[in-house]
Enzyme design. Structure first.
Site, PDB file in Angstrom:
ATOM      1  NE  ARG A 235      -2.782  -2.450   3.250  1.00 33.22           N
ATOM      2  CZ  ARG A 235      -3.342  -2.746   4.415  1.00 33.22           C
ATOM      3  NH1 ARG A 235      -3.420  -1.815   5.364  1.00 33.22           N
ATOM      4  NH2 ARG A 235      -3.817  -3.931   4.647  1.00 33.22           N
TER       5      ARG A 235
ATOM      6  CG  ASP B 121       0.232   5.803   4.527  1.00 32.69           C
ATOM      7  OD1 ASP B 121      -0.580   4.858   4.541  1.00 32.69           O
ATOM      8  OD2 ASP B 121       1.124   5.961   5.387  1.00 32.69           O
TER       9      ASP B 121
ATOM     10  NE  ARG C  96       4.776   9.774   5.773  1.00 27.48           N
ATOM     11  CZ  ARG C  96       3.466   9.796   5.936  1.00 27.48           C
ATOM     12  NH1 ARG C  96       2.705   8.852   5.374  1.00 27.48           N
ATOM     13  NH2 ARG C  96       2.900  10.738   6.641  1.00 27.48           N
TER      14      ARG C  96
END
Lengths: 253, 253
Positions: free
Chosen positions: B50, B52, B197
């Site tokens: 996935r 975000d 991140r």
């Protein structure tokens, strides 16, 4: 009352062009909103010229008058904090009270970005015109050479153009490649409505062999919009820089 | 039934992430919509992983099974004509029926784009994280060197991470400058939720002197998300490439 000149940039994607239109999100209305919040009074903003929906600016110039005495660096911070993030103030200068962003502009530079690819690039969809055909740059340079100069550009402006005098001086047209994009550069003393986009559309027809480079003088001569190429899409166009005579940047008294 | 592998890119700005969520615009739901229109039956799409909300992809990989017998080049054209313009299919390949975009992924490359400037750039607002402080790249390189390797990265993943085994191998972290942006490059065999991140957020704290490069081993040892840096914003992040073992690209029978 101090007059302030700002150089601003904006991503044209989210705007219905520069100029205020009722019920539409425009660059000018966002500028006015931010300035009126700061000044707590109505403010009139003048730009070097309009840009159409989707058209971007790296170096649009505006001016306004204000009663506030704020130093330029603080103006920039204050305005950027109030403006939406698709507009940025790049520089602020206090100018003489008769400086005019539009009437004093001595020339402009526009750039047009072309993504030469058969494949779409989601990251360029709003920032470059995707064009999938091969281009003969030599022919385009030859056509550009014939377009440069002082001409009546009636054939190269929107049929809706209202100004009577369509004589303009194109000082420079060139092409360069950057990050996989073909960039057209136009420098001139003034441009008519849609002129850069029609020049691009016509040059692309030269580049694909639809039209001979040598036909440019006849196209100019014809003074007929129906004889030139398509208006290239707005999202490839950037108002890059506005030139002013040196004197406008200095106080004269 | 042929299994199709596609490499896709998308501008994450307009999506609530990759994965289907009721009532939200997601990359997966747009893919399913396009595939179901083509196939006239329900289609299940699997991705390498996935992304975000706001996170971009240059080289996301997906696979799906289909009854349609179309050659790869035509698949690409057909899908691109049905997909919205913020998603593009970059390549299509027919793979062996047990190829799996997620389970066969042998590694991934992510890049993180930083606009190092005090001034906003409207054109980068969705594509790079604006960071106005000076960075000591030497310290960041030293910290990166200490992060590379096989470690339990519990300190460097979201506290919401559900997987138990947080041991991952980071093969490469480096930095380069391009078009005025600082780009972080991460290559690893696998990444935990928010790992890139949080690595970026922590490296930025090293770069600004808030944190010593030499503290990385203790941070890893701590296995405690509260000790590492902030999660850097999603809009600077790009899933750049997914690596598969050579065997997956070839038919085996």
């Amino acid at each position: 009352m101090p007059r302030i000149k700002c150089i601003i940039s904006y991503d044209g994607t989210g705007f219905s062009g520069y100029q205020v239109q009722p019920g539409k999100r425009t660059v000018q209305s966002e500028l006015v909103k931010a300035l009126e919040r700061l000044n707590k009074t109505s403010i009139r903003v003048s730009a070097s010229g309009r840009t159409d929906a989707g058209v971007h600016a790296r170096g649009q110039v505006i001016h306004f008058d204000t009663m506030l005495e704020i130093e330029p660096a603080r103006w920039q911070i204050a305005l950027n904090s109030l403006l939406p993030d698709d507009i940025a103030v790049r520089s602020v200068e206090i100018v003489r009270p008769d400086f005019h962003a539009r009437f004093d502009a001595a020339g402009k530079e526009y750039r047009y970005f072309l993504l030469q690819s058969k494949n779409r690039d989601p990251f360029q969809r709003n920032y470059a015109y995707q064009f999938q055909y091969e281009l003969d740059l030599d022919s385009m340079r030859e056509a550009a050479r014939l377009l440069i100069g002082t001409h009546d550009f009636t054939s190269f402006c929107s049929a809706k153009t209202e100004v009577e005098d369509r004589v303009r001086t194109l000082q420079e047209i060139d092409f360069y490649e950057e990050n996989g994009l073909l960039v057209f550069r136009f420098v001139g003393e003034g441009f008519l409505y849609n002129m850069v986009r029609i020049l691009v559309g016509t040059l692309l027809e030269v580049g694909t062999g639809k039209r001979a480079a040598g036909s440019m003088p006849q196209l100019i001569e014809a003074r007929d919009r129906t004889q030139t190429g398509k208006t290239a899409p707005g999202h490839g166009l950037y108002l890059w820089k506005v030139f002013y005579g040196e004197e406008h940047h200095q106080f004269e008294n």
